[in-house]
Enzyme design. Structure first.
Site, PDB file in Angstrom:
ATOM      1  N   ASN A  85      27.499  12.059 -39.104  1.00  0.00           N
ATOM      2  CA  ASN A  85      27.146  12.799 -37.896  1.00  0.00           C
ATOM      3  C   ASN A  85      27.861  14.137 -37.762  1.00  0.00           C
ATOM      4  O   ASN A  85      27.564  14.906 -36.848  1.00  0.00           O
ATOM      5  CB  ASN A  85      27.493  11.967 -36.653  1.00  0.00           C
ATOM      6  CG  ASN A  85      26.792  10.634 -36.633  1.00  0.00           C
ATOM      7  OD1 ASN A  85      27.146   9.735 -37.386  1.00  0.00           O
ATOM      8  ND2 ASN A  85      25.792  10.493 -35.783  1.00  0.00           N
ATOM      9  N   VAL A  92      26.947  18.778 -34.972  1.00  0.00           N
ATOM     10  CA  VAL A  92      27.431  17.482 -34.495  1.00  0.00           C
ATOM     11  C   VAL A  92      26.223  16.703 -33.997  1.00  0.00           C
ATOM     12  O   VAL A  92      25.604  17.072 -32.994  1.00  0.00           O
ATOM     13  CB  VAL A  92      28.464  17.645 -33.363  1.00  0.00           C
ATOM     14  CG1 VAL A  92      28.929  16.278 -32.863  1.00  0.00           C
ATOM     15  CG2 VAL A  92      29.649  18.467 -33.842  1.00  0.00           C
ATOM     16  N   CYS A  93      25.866  15.641 -34.707  1.00  0.00           N
ATOM     17  CA  CYS A  93      24.676  14.864 -34.365  1.00  0.00           C
ATOM     18  C   CYS A  93      25.038  13.761 -33.378  1.00  0.00           C
ATOM     19  O   CYS A  93      25.654  12.759 -33.741  1.00  0.00           O
ATOM     20  CB  CYS A  93      24.067  14.248 -35.622  1.00  0.00           C
ATOM     21  SG  CYS A  93      23.324  15.457 -36.717  1.00  0.00           S
ATOM     22  N   LEU A  94      24.640  13.967 -32.128  1.00  0.00           N
ATOM     23  CA  LEU A  94      24.905  12.996 -31.076  1.00  0.00           C
ATOM     24  C   LEU A  94      23.757  13.021 -30.079  1.00  0.00           C
ATOM     25  O   LEU A  94      23.297  14.104 -29.677  1.00  0.00           O
ATOM     26  CB  LEU A  94      26.200  13.340 -30.336  1.00  0.00           C
ATOM     27  CG  LEU A  94      27.507  12.718 -30.816  1.00  0.00           C
ATOM     28  CD1 LEU A  94      28.653  13.250 -29.978  1.00  0.00           C
ATOM     29  CD2 LEU A  94      27.468  11.196 -30.731  1.00  0.00           C
ATOM     30  N   THR A  99      21.194  16.440 -30.058  1.00  0.00           N
ATOM     31  CA  THR A  99      21.051  16.808 -31.471  1.00  0.00           C
ATOM     32  C   THR A  99      20.680  15.600 -32.326  1.00  0.00           C
ATOM     33  O   THR A  99      20.613  15.702 -33.549  1.00  0.00           O
ATOM     34  CB  THR A  99      22.362  17.416 -31.995  1.00  0.00           C
ATOM     35  OG1 THR A  99      23.448  16.523 -31.695  1.00  0.00           O
ATOM     36  CG2 THR A  99      22.627  18.768 -31.352  1.00  0.00           C
TER      37      THR A  99
END
Length: 445
Positions: A85, A92-94, A99
């Protein structure tokens, strides 16, 4: 951005700065509060342990209706992906940030804020980060289990190299070959980091990194030595199925080199601390404001001790230098240090309170709050007030039954005994008792 949004951001920053959470620190651009920097301490007992992971946060005009934009800065110049992530490019993959597509209820809402964002990012730094990759539920084969272990191994290595060593080398003006140079704004770039990352990382957090490094130095060295027995120097990292192109953690293991660089940083911080004495004497001679302020604080604390007839503490200035205090603690009855004579040095910078005191014990003490190097881990309620520092030093030494928290217990061997079996706890107390008795012999000898 509305005044109401600015007030909310100010309130959120203040709450984090005054909270007791030891894992998160924030700073912001005073000319534009929408631009925030944050450091997240890698959680204990994970591959990210005690790494300093930095992020840039920008609040848009629609905040809090929409989440802030967050970019990871601890990426080795955009070349290291620290998690499924946390991308090498900084993404930032959240789901909370919009995202990543998450389940219902995981999306952003205006009830959330900066602290919830940082805690969510910290949760990505888990004991098994491989499981954050979509499709992990199907990863049950022997090769998958091997990948999980290999992934953790290289994260441990790169946490030390990129999230601990590199920023401190920049702060201390240490070149990758071990030579030293004065750190200037122009020179905040080294061979392992991009100009963008170096320029945006570190400055507000240089002091935090240095103080924490002194606390965790023994933990870093133990990790390096234990991991070095498991991998061959120069052996290449294995790519994971989800790594590709420029979005991977690539490289090789070289723990002997990391050990050398950690030791050099420790020596350089020690030299810097010693320089504070000379800088302090010059500041006193020049009657700089901070010298006058610290002299006044010292005198007020001495009067306070006399007024309250506190005979367990003796406080002096070394060579009449307001930047080097000598505290002698006489162990009080019913405390772990009963009967001891513990001599303590408090080194202060001319940049106090922006740079916080560095506190060292002059006697060996097998205490969970005292590192093997003699560095004391303590937490003052008010960082600008030296009385609060003195009180926090005493409280840390006298604490009889501290809660388990690897972030505050900086002596690995003592901690292992203290939180071990009942027999281990007895051994801890015996060892500490011997150190206390030896402190008296040294003081009177």
């Amino acid at each position: 951005m509305s005044d109401q949004a600015v007030l909310r951001i100010s309130r959120e920053l203040s709450q984090i700065q005054h909270a007791a959470d030891l894992s998160i620190a924030v700073d912001y651009d005073e000319s534009d509060i929408r631009h925030v920097r944050a450091v997240i301490l890698g959680p204990p007992e994970t591959p990210y342990q005690f790494g300093f992971f930095e992020f840039a946060i920008k609040f848009g005009k629609e905040y809090p209706a929409r989440p802030p934009d967050v970019r990871a800065l601890t990426t080795n110049g955009g070349s290291c992906r620290f998690s499924p992530n946390l991308y090498a490019g900084g993404k930032v993959c959240l789901s909370i940030l919009g995202t990543w597509s998450g389940d219902r209820g995981e999306e952003w809402s205006s009830a959330q804020g900066l602290e919830s964002v940082l805690i969510s990012i910290q949760s990505l730094m888990s004991s098994n980060p491989y499981e954050n990759e979509p499709g992990f539920d199907d990863a049950k084969s022997a090769s998958d289990k091997l990948n999980m272990e290999q992934y953790k191994c290289k994260i441990r290595h790169e946490t030390i190299r990129i999230a601990v060593i590199q920023p401190l080398e920049i702060a201390l003006g240490i070149l990758p070959d071990g030579t030293e140079k004065p750190a200037t704004n122009r020179d905040l770039k080294d061979d392992d980091s991009s100009e963008d990352e170096a320029a945006t990382s570190g400055t507000p957090f240089f002091d935090l990194r240095k103080r924490r490094f002194l606390w965790y130095y023994e933990s870093y060295m133990q990790l390096v030595e234990s991991e070095a027995r498991l991998v061959q120097p120069k052996s290449q990292f294995q790519w994971m199925p989800f790594e590709h192109g420029n979005n991977a953690m690539d490289g090789h293991f070289n723990y002997p080199e990391l050990k050398r660089r950690l030791a050099l940083i420790r020596d350089r911080i020690s030299k810097e601390t010693e320089k504070w004495k000379l800088q302090g004497l010059q500041a006193k001679k020049d009657e700089i404001g901070i010298a006058v302020n610290l002299q006044r604080q010292f005198e007020q604390i001495v009067e306070n001790l006399k007024h309250h007839k506190n005979y367990s503490l003796d406080l002096n200035l070394v060579d009449e230098n307001p930047f080097l205090w000598r505290l002698t603690y006489f162990g009080r009855p019913t405390t772990p240090l009963e009967g001891g004579i513990i001599k303590i040095r408090i080194h202060l910078s001319t940049q106090f309170p922006r740079e916080q005191p560095r506190v060292f014990l002059d006697v060996p003490l097998s205490h969970v709050r005292v590192s093997p190097q003699g560095v004391l881990c303590y937490f003052p309620k008010k960082t600008e007030d030296m009385l609060h520092h003195i009180e926090a030093i005493v409280a840390a030494l006298e604490e009889d039954d501290p809660p388990y928290d690897p972030r505050t217990t900086v002596n690995p061997e003592a901690s292992k005994l203290f939180w071990g079996s009942p027999d281990d706890r007895k051994k801890y107390k015996r060892t500490l008792r011997k150190d206390v008795e030896r402190s008296v012999e040294d003081a009177l000898g």
